[in-house]
Design an enzyme around this catalytic site. Structure first.
Site, short mmCIF file in Angstrom:
data_model
loop_
_atom_site.label_atom_id
_atom_site.label_comp_id
_atom_site.label_asym_id
_atom_site.label_seq_id
_atom_site.Cartn_x
_atom_site.Cartn_y
_atom_site.Cartn_z
N GLU A 178 47.15 46.45 39.04
CA GLU A 178 47.75 45.33 38.31
C GLU A 178 49.16 45.66 37.82
O GLU A 178 49.34 46.55 36.99
CB GLU A 178 46.86 45.00 37.11
CG GLU A 178 47.36 43.84 36.27
CD GLU A 178 46.36 43.43 35.20
OE1 GLU A 178 45.62 44.30 34.72
OE2 GLU A 178 46.33 42.23 34.86
N GLU B 8 41.16 35.65 31.99
CA GLU B 8 41.27 36.82 31.11
C GLU B 8 42.00 36.44 29.82
O GLU B 8 43.07 35.83 29.86
CB GLU B 8 42.06 37.94 31.80
CG GLU B 8 42.14 39.19 30.94
CD GLU B 8 43.01 40.28 31.56
OE1 GLU B 8 42.51 41.39 31.74
OE2 GLU B 8 44.19 40.00 31.85
#
Ligand code: LER
Ligand code: MN
Length: 279
Positions: free
Chosen positions: A146, A240
């Protein structure tokens, strides 16, 4: 595409005491839950796997490198710690029955060093990730790296750099996690960034620009959805957000206010919106 919700909305240490969340997530209409852990000790992966199966849910697994664990450090001990940590994470993902282990896995979350990354750090990241290839193959797991925005890391900020990192690593089980919150800060064109990632896109975090419910802010969701279709992405879209009491990432994620009346609202309202925008 499958829709999931990250357990960080509720807790950073998903454990047996949180199993009742699974039924709630299922009733909300998700296909799965993204389980977050920052330590793999005494983690009841087998029990959670069985509980997921009982609910008819799948899962993905996420974590992060935190302080004193780094693939890019010039300190070999910190690099060894990061490799051991990621290997344990990959094995834990397999025990949970998921093929996705996702997160910022090169430098510690929140580490800012006041300069740009060096070529040596890049090389150490490449070598560190390459050293995980055997574990990924043995466990049948994909590592989704990420990129984070510039206020959370100095090491990897853009999709283009993340793709180049994967190309340099050259392992088919190492790809990119695209998080719309970070991309909104770093990319000029979110859809263009997704198209550029193409086959290297392994995982998606769907987050509004303020980490609230997807659909409640200014992320260009239709363009994101069209770009995901254009690259034939058929993986997970995971909502998220973070509760304000998550010490492991509080300093990096900097959420100092409630983004909804209750955490469930981000999941519920976000899912209803994403289904309308993506399906
Ligand atoms: C983790 O997925 C993430 O997006 C980071 O912002 C955590 O600090
Ligand atoms: Mn994320």
């Amino acid at each position: 595409m499958k829709f999931g919700v990250n357990s960080l909305i509720w807790t950073a240490g998903f454990d047996a005491v949180h199993l009742s969340l699974l039924g709630k997530v299922k009733r909300m209409g998700f296909d799965g839950v993204e389980i977050a852990r920052f330590s793999f000790d005494r983690f009841p992966a087998g029990r959670i796997r069985r509980a997921l199966a009982d609910e008819g849910l799948e899962c993905t697994f996420c974590s992060a490198l935190t302080e004193r664990t780094s693939l890019v450090s010039d300190n070999a001990r910190l690099r060894d710690k990061a490799r051991d940590f990621l290997k344990r994470g990959i094995e834990t993902a397999a025990e949970l029955g998921t093929r996705v282990f996702a997160g910022p896995f090169c430098a510690p979350v929140g580490l800012l060093v006041g300069r740009r990354r060096t070529a040596d750090e890049w090389k150490r990241a490449v070598e560190g990730l390459q050293s995980l290839g055997g574990a990924l193959d043995a466990c049948g797991v994909t590592l989704a790296i990420e990129p984070l925005n510039r206020f959370e890391t100095y090491f990897l900020n853009t999709a283009a750099d993340a793709r180049r990192l994967c190309e340099d690593v050259g392992h088919p089980r190492i790809g990119v996690l695209f998080d719309t919150f970070h991309a909104n800060i770093e990319e000029r064109d979110l859809a263009g960034a997704i198209r550029e990632l193409g086959p290297f896109l392994s995982h998606v975090h769907a987050c509004e620009n303020d980490r609230g419910a997807p659909g409640s802010g200014h992320i260009p969701w239709r363009a994101v959805s069209q770009a995901l279709r254009a690259v034939a992405y058929d993986g997970w879209i995971v909502i998220e957000s973070f509760g304000s009491n998550i010490p492991e990432i509080a300093a990096a994620a900097c959420i100092w206010r409630d983004l909804a009346d209750k955490p469930e609202a981000i999941a519920e309202e976000g899912l209803a919106f994403l289904k309308s925008a993506f399906l």
